[in-house]
Scaffold this active site. Structure first.
Site, mmCIF file in Angstrom:
data_model
loop_
_atom_site.group_PDB
_atom_site.id
_atom_site.type_symbol
_atom_site.label_atom_id
_atom_site.label_comp_id
_atom_site.label_asym_id
_atom_site.label_seq_id
_atom_site.Cartn_x
_atom_site.Cartn_y
_atom_site.Cartn_z
ATOM 1 N N TRP B 325 0.842 -1.203 0.000
ATOM 2 C CA TRP B 325 0.000 0.000 0.000
ATOM 3 C C TRP B 325 0.878 1.254 0.000
ATOM 4 O O TRP B 325 0.538 2.258 -0.611
ATOM 5 C CB TRP B 325 -0.902 -0.002 1.248
ATOM 6 C CG TRP B 325 -1.771 1.219 1.375
ATOM 7 C CD1 TRP B 325 -3.017 1.389 0.871
ATOM 8 C CD2 TRP B 325 -1.459 2.443 2.059
ATOM 9 N NE1 TRP B 325 -3.508 2.634 1.188
ATOM 10 C CE2 TRP B 325 -2.566 3.301 1.922
ATOM 11 C CE3 TRP B 325 -0.348 2.894 2.774
ATOM 12 C CZ2 TRP B 325 -2.613 4.579 2.468
ATOM 13 C CZ3 TRP B 325 -0.386 4.177 3.313
ATOM 14 C CH2 TRP B 325 -1.498 4.993 3.164
ATOM 15 N N HIS B 326 2.034 1.151 0.688
ATOM 16 C CA HIS B 326 2.901 2.323 0.791
ATOM 17 C C HIS B 326 3.623 2.638 -0.506
ATOM 18 O O HIS B 326 4.010 3.792 -0.735
ATOM 19 C CB HIS B 326 3.930 2.134 1.907
ATOM 20 C CG HIS B 326 3.345 2.278 3.272
ATOM 21 N ND1 HIS B 326 2.740 1.235 3.927
ATOM 22 C CD2 HIS B 326 3.235 3.352 4.092
ATOM 23 C CE1 HIS B 326 2.298 1.668 5.098
ATOM 24 N NE2 HIS B 326 2.569 2.944 5.218
ATOM 25 N N GLY B 327 3.836 1.652 -1.351
ATOM 26 C CA GLY B 327 4.542 1.947 -2.587
ATOM 27 C C GLY B 327 4.665 0.739 -3.472
ATOM 28 O O GLY B 327 4.646 -0.406 -2.988
#
Lengths: 342, 471
Positions: B325-327
């Site tokens: 989700w972060h990257g």
């Protein structure tokens, strides 16, 4: 909890502290000045979109920026040039941007600082990246960034402490720069760059003029000279073949749409000029460029008017000399029918 | 628009004037807030507002249908439609190039010569935040946990409310939509406290994250050399502080700005670097995301209801996807995987080696947790595995032969800030800023406030983007 008392105390102390901060730096003889930032460059670059055949765009490195004075040019020709030269940069990425991303077919004056013009075409190299970052910023600039810049102009013009320049000068007074002045011991082997102080004032329209201190204070000028010598010693060898090829290709495309290019070699003096004679001599670089480009070109060494000019910090002209250089250069160009479009 | 910019100050002043002027009814004020939120978002890249509109329309329609529909198949259809659109946006805009890159790699690995140009898709700011927020509404509607929004305006404002639009907190519908039903007005104390929070948030972002820590972490993680152990550790803890101050700073600003409008947003950070273990950490770090992942991923995956193995699998899958989700990079997956591993190890420790946490071993445990978190940040911050691996080698083999790139003052500066941050988190872990401020003299609070404001002004900042905008 009495937050009203807190906010009043905070407000009074903040106003007093900021006023004291501002007055302190003014007492140190600093004056408010605009930052030479990407947003300012983008403002000038935007003018190229609507520029006509009779307009002039100036490209190059810091010499074209300091030595060609916009207002003097306007007085002599009746039209204000668009100043897009950038400090420490190769003009090639900007010329490429104008040739490929605009329909401009007027006159482009390119200041040739040999050490930067012939430096590299490698995108990661400093002189290239610096210029390209401005081009990219212009292309990607958001409305919010444009608005931020417009709002910051009156603050920058009136408050000394608004000095967080992108250049990260050694005498900037934002918190990061002040902390950078603190040194404890010598842990790293990197000798580091000598302190690099701001020596130019920029204004709108984008125009750079040398600070009077650089002319009157020799010790200060010497600090700048030390930086040029540091750059000279640490610079990689020039890459004449690829830079010439890259430029000539763009030049051909620009000529094909009836655009005019003029090459100008601005003055340098002292150790910097000696270094240029050794590293990027006129014969092997400027002369070859002029021969291949087949455009009007002006080297300061060829004109008696410019032979007496001395750069206080060996690389740029004082404001008075820059005004003189600009007006004389225009006379020479006019006599040579180089500025026929204007 | 960035909170740390002059245009935002102007924007906020105009919004507050319009909000508190008596020119509009409550509906008119909500319309004004909605329009302002679109301006806030669109001034960055106007066409991308269309994505927000699509997301809003789809989830509004799905929510309305789910409220009326009883047929389970049709209910599932509306849920899947919402997830397809929202996850589709995420998949295309955020993971498009990543998926393509990996597809090419797999093709080449099995001997098929296939090349593809990167799509170079622009990542819409905050897309991970607002898609998760709108999806939570539809999922909760599907599960009949909430009532539908009363009006389209309330729902659109819930999706787009500018203080938390681009980087959270990811607010649930039940926490926010209902606040839009009645006219909201901050009390004088709420307004001033909101302003105080905004100042703290900006101080964290501009002074601590951008001015005092960012350069050190950029220098260390940007180096292509094998570094001295001290440099690697200092760069890592600098990033640890930078990302906390950057993200917690944004959340604090968001909470403060909303409070100035009389709207209450939930806390997103509760002094996470003094966590006693990793379960505790995820109750304190990015709380709105971790509860989202718990409710909409971990529990549906089985949670702790189907035995120990399933629990570990659910934990690991949740953390891996949380990392992604972060990257869109494998390094983020490793970051998530490390957190998943830590959580599993912690559960094993509780099962086989239980011990009581006292005041003294608590500090040691908090420090151990903080140190382990720092190791995970290496993978989060490094752009490539090569950089991450070089950093880990430097940190653990203690490369005395490694290159020293940080000067002594930088080492002292970062060490002092991070030590102060850790101790601050330790002493604040069981209390809150509000409680501490209640015990503090108003004059002392005023002086602290002034010091922070002056430092913000002196630091100026260069309008650096918040790190979490890219997620």
């Amino acid at each position: 909890m009495n937050l009203k008392q807190s906010v009043i105390v905070a407000l009074i102390l903040t106003v007093i502290a900021i006023a004291a901060w501002e007055l302190y730096w003014r007492s140190q003889e600093l004056h408010p000045t605009l930052n030479d930032e990407k947003a300012l460059w983008a403002l000038a670059r935007k003018q190229v979109e609507t520029a006509s055949k009779s307009d002039v765009v100036i490209l190059g490195s810091s010499r074209a920026y300091f030595d060609i004075q916009v207002e003097t040019w306007e007085e002599a020709t009746g039209s204000q040039p668009i100043q897009l030269a950038s400090t420490g940069s190769s003009p090639l990425p900007t010329f490429h941007d104008i040739v490929h991303n605009t329909n401009f077919s007027g006159t482009v004056v390119i200041g040739v600082t040999p050490g930067l013009f012939f430096s590299t075409t490698y995108p990661g190299a400093f002189p290239w990246k610096r210029a390209q970052s401005k081009v990219d910023y212009y292309q990607d600039q958001t409305y919010a960034q444009k608005l931020n810049f417009q709002l910051s102009i009156p603050l920058q013009k009136n408050l000394v402490f608004m000095s967080g320049d992108e250049e990260e000068w050694s005498d900037d007074i934002d918190l990061k720069s002040l902390l950078r002045r603190i040194h404890v011991g010598h842990r790293t082997e990197d000798p580091g760059m000598p302190p690099f102080y701001n020596f130019g004032d920029v204004s709108i329209p984008r125009n750079m003029s040398m600070m009077p201190r650089t002319v009157t204070d020799t010790a200060f000028a010497n600090t700048i000279i030390k930086v040029w010598h540091f750059f000279g010693k640490s610079a990689p060898p020039p890459d004449k073949t690829s830079t010439m090829d890259y430029f000539l290709k763009d030049l051909e495309a620009f000529k094909a749409r009836q655009g005019t290019v003029i090459l100008v070699r601005c003055p340098s003096s002292g150790g910097v000029r000696m270094g240029e004679h050794m590293g990027v001599p006129r014969d092997g670089f400027w002369n070859d460029l002029v021969k291949e480009a087949q455009v009007k070109s002006y080297h300061f060494e060829d004109y008696d008017q410019f032979k007496h000019l001395t750069c206080p910090e060996e690389s740029h002209l004082s404001l008075d000399d820059a005004n003189y250089f600009t007006s004389e250069l225009i006379k020479i160009m006019k006599a040579d029918n180089a500025l026929t479009n204007i | 628009m960035l909170f740390n910019s002059l245009s935002f100050i102007l924007f906020l002043v105009i919004v507050l004037i319009l909000y508190y002027a008596k020119w509009f009814s409550w509906t008119g004020k909500k319309r004004m807030l909605l329009l302002s939120s679109y301006v806030f978002y669109g001034i960055w890249n106007p066409p991308l507002v269309i994505l927000l509109w699509i997301s809003t329309m789809v989830d509004w329609t799905a929510g309305q249908r789910l409220a009326k529909e009883d047929n389970p198949h049709k209910r599932k259809f509306w849920l899947l439609l919402s997830m397809f659109v929202n996850l589709g946006f995420l998949g295309f805009f955020k993971y498009g190039d990543f998926l393509l890159e990996n597809f090419v790699m797999i093709m080449n690995a099995i001997g098929i010569d296939f090349q593809a140009q990167p799509m170079d898709i622009i990542l819409p700011m905050g897309i991970s935040f607002y898609t998760f927020q709108t999806m939570s509404y539809t999922i909760d509607m599907y599960k009949r946990k909430i009532e539908p929004a009363r009006t389209f305006l309330d729902f659109a404002l819930y999706v787009t409310f500018f203080p938390q639009l681009v980087a959270g907190p990811i607010v649930r519908a039940k926490e926010l939509i209902s606040q839009f039903y009645e006219e909201k007005k901050a009390t004088a104390n709420q307004f001033i406290w909101g302003l105080f929070l905004l100042t703290i948030g900006l101080f964290q972002k501009i002074v601590l994250a951008d001015t005092l820590l960012a350069d050190t972490s950029d220098t260390v993680f940007g180096s292509d050399k094998l570094l001295h152990g001290v440099d690697a550790w200092i760069g890592t803890i600098a990033f640890s502080g930078q990302i906390f101050f950057d993200f917690a700073g944004y959340s604090t600003c968001a909470i403060g700005i909303a409070l100035m409008l009389g709207i209450i947003l939930p806390d997103n950070f509760k002094y996470p670097y003094a966590s006693l273990g990793f379960s505790d950490l995820w109750k304190r770090w990015h709380i709105s995301l971790s509860t989202w992942l718990r409710d909409y991923l971990y529990i549906p995956l089985g949670g702790n209801r189907h035995g120990i193995t399933r629990l570990y699998v659910a934990l690991m899958v949740t953390m891996l996807l949380g990392g992604l989700w972060h990257g869109a990079a494998w390094t983020f997956m490793v970051w998530g995987g490390l957190h998943g591993t830590y959580l599993i190890l912690e559960r094993l420790q509780r099962r086989f080696l239980p011990f009581e946490i006292t005041k003294w071993n608590g500090l040691f445990l908090a420090f151990t947790t903080f140190s382990c978190v720092n190791i995970t940040w290496v993978f989060f911050r490094a752009r490539t595995f090569e950089t991450a691996w070089n950093m880990i080698k430097s940190m653990f083999y203690f490369q005395t032969e490694g290159v020293k790139i940080l000067d002594t003052f930088t080492i002292i500066k970062v060490s002092v800030i991070i030590a102060a941050m850790f101790l601050c988190h330790w002493f604040m872990r069981n209390t809150s800023m509000k409680e501490v401020s209640l015990k503090t003299s108003p004059y002392v609070l005023g002086v602290i406030w002034a010091v922070m404001t002056v430092l913000i002004v002196v630091a100026q900042g260069s309008g650096e983007q918040f790190i979490y905008f890219q997620f």
